[in-house]
Design a protein around this motif. Structure first.
Motif, PDB file in Angstrom:
ATOM      1  N   LYS A  91     -11.853 -12.368  12.074  1.00  0.00           N
ATOM      2  CA  LYS A  91     -10.663 -12.252  11.226  1.00  0.00           C
ATOM      3  C   LYS A  91      -9.998 -10.905  11.436  1.00  0.00           C
ATOM      4  O   LYS A  91     -10.671  -9.866  11.467  1.00  0.00           O
ATOM      5  CB  LYS A  91     -11.058 -12.432   9.763  1.00  0.00           C
ATOM      6  N   GLY A 132      -4.442 -10.648  -0.181  1.00  0.00           N
ATOM      7  CA  GLY A 132      -5.700 -10.327   0.493  1.00  0.00           C
ATOM      8  C   GLY A 132      -6.519 -11.567   0.803  1.00  0.00           C
ATOM      9  O   GLY A 132      -7.667 -11.487   1.237  1.00  0.00           O
ATOM     10  N   ASP A 134      -9.167 -12.903   3.958  1.00  0.00           N
ATOM     11  CA  ASP A 134     -10.622 -12.673   4.031  1.00  0.00           C
ATOM     12  C   ASP A 134     -11.348 -13.927   3.568  1.00  0.00           C
ATOM     13  O   ASP A 134     -12.328 -14.367   4.183  1.00  0.00           O
ATOM     14  CB  ASP A 134     -11.044 -11.519   3.101  1.00  0.00           C
TER      15      ASP A 134
HETATM   16 MG    MG Z   1      -6.514  -7.569   3.786  1.00  0.00          MG
END
Ligand code: MG
Ligand code: ASP
Length: 405
Positions: free
Chosen positions: A7, A151, A154
């Motif tokens: 990632k 975010g 993830d």
């Molecule tokens: Mg991030």
């Protein structure tokens, strides 16, 4: 041969040169004979810009249309990265969330992944094709694009690793691992080789912004081995894994701090059954999260002081809610204080060893730092102190627990 999910976050794909750099890293894994799926974020700054557009058009926008807009950043990077891989002679194709599909619940803007159907992805991966998957997005039960919250890529990566039963999920970012504490404050902070899921969860939720908290919860639940490493320098990162995988366990693994909390003291609250419910009920209704709480024994058996913390961003709202209820709650004064920091020592070792909290208290005492509130959990001790002591407290504790490099 291993199966690996890689990632890359926004800064790692921040411009075309960086995307080419990512392609080289992916190629290296492919050349080692591994099956690879890659999850990417939007180029840095892009999602912020998209969120801002939504706010400009309509401050209270339709969450489904918000998702339509903010999910587009990742579409750009999956296409560009797939091209960059093809330029290097690596077979690759891009996958939008709905194409995989990554199925989520219907909570637009903060959806949760429910299932990932990996059949087609796996067929192609075993044929040597790299799957380049858009992070942060999925498909809701309403047949519309959802996003997972800021975010969130993830979490996309860890969920995909779990669904693919990958051997590892490598999260490439702009830091080279997880440190014992913030290296910008404590120069002697050390990078950890390994950390347990439980510890990482505490660190993440305390504001060490390396991994999204939800991604750690997911990794812990599905036992996905997650490695945090730098996309810019070639050094080993930090492995987030099961406790059994860690041979030399430290008593304390890390020290975290959060300046995001504020303290409220209610002076002379009536000391009778139902008071706590009457105070914290309306706060919960107003969506104010309460973290630390202390209540004193009352001297006269009738009144007591109650101190607790809320998010700094919620301080005004909490103050307003409680002020409106002053008459019915019957307290004398409300004292807000946003000049505080929460410092926490974290380590699974403290489950089996006494004295960790005591060391924290005596270390702070030596530096004449007054502790205002204390809370503990099985693997964490947190104290609230005045904000100006942040640096002093972190450095002293870091040395006291033998963490200095
Ligand atoms: Mg991030
Ligand atoms: N692009 C999304 C964000 O900025 C998701 C992510 O980067 O993880 O929040």
């Amino acid at each position: 041969m291993a199966r690996i999910v890689m990632k890359f976050g926004g800064t790692s794909v921040g411009d075309c040169d960086r995307i080419k750099n990512v392609a080289r890293r992916v190629k290296a894994e492919v050349d080692r004979g591994n099956e690879v799926a890659v999850v990417v974020s939007a180029m840095s700054g892009v999602t912020n810009q998209l969120v801002d557009y939504c706010k400009q058009i309509a401050p209270l926008h339709d969450a489904r249309e918000y998702d339509t807009v903010v999910s587009t950043g990742e579409q750009v990077t999956i296409g560009l990265l797939s091209m960059a891989l093809q330029e290097l002679g690596v077979q690759a194709r891009s996958w939008m969330g709905w194409q995989v599909p990554i199925l989520t619940d219907g909570a637009h803007g903060k959806a949760r992944i429910e299932t990932i159907e990996t059949g087609e992805l796996e067929r192609r991966m075993s044929g040597g094709q790299v799957a380049v998957v858009a992070g942060f997005q999925g498909l809701g039960p309403d047949n519309r694009v959802t996003t997972l919250g800021r975010g969130g890529s993830d979490t996309s990566a860890v969920a995909l690793a779990a669904a693919l039963k990958a051997d590892r999920c490598d999260i490439y970012t702009d830091v080279d691992g997880v440190y014992t504490t913030d290296p910008r404050i404590v120069a002697k902070a050390r990078k950890l080789d390994k950390i347990t899921y439980e510890e990482m969860l505490e660190l993440a939720s305390l504001g060490a912004k390396v991994l999204q908290t939800r991604s750690v919860e997911m990794a812990m639940k599905h036992r996905v081995r997650v490695q945090v490493l730098s996309s810019f320098v070639d050094v080993p990162g930090t492995l987030v894994c099961d406790e059994e995988e860690i041979v030399e366990k430290e008593l304390v693994s890390g020290i975290a701090y959060s300046r995001d909390e504020a303290k409220i003291t209610l002076v002379r609250v009536a000391d009778r059954p139902g008071v706590a419910a009457a105070i914290f009920g309306p706060l919960a209704d107003a969506n104010v999260n309460v973290d630390m709480i202390v209540q004193n024994v009352s001297e006269d058996g009738k009144h007591t002081d109650l101190t607790f913390t809320v998010g700094k961003a919620d301080l005004d709202r909490a103050t307003k809610v409680l002020s409106e209820k002053q008459a019915s709650l019957g307290y004398e004064r409300l004292v807000p204080d946003s000049n505080v920091v929460k410092i926490s020592v974290i380590g699974v070792g403290m489950r089996s060893h006494a004295g960790v909290a005591q060391k924290m208290f005596s270390t702070l005492a030596e530096k004449a730092i007054n502790i205002q509130v204390i809370t503990t959990s099985e693997i964490k001790v947190s104290v609230l102190v005045a904000e100006e002591y942040t640096e002093l407290a972190l450095r002293a504790l870091h040395s006291a627990y033998g963490l200095d490099a």
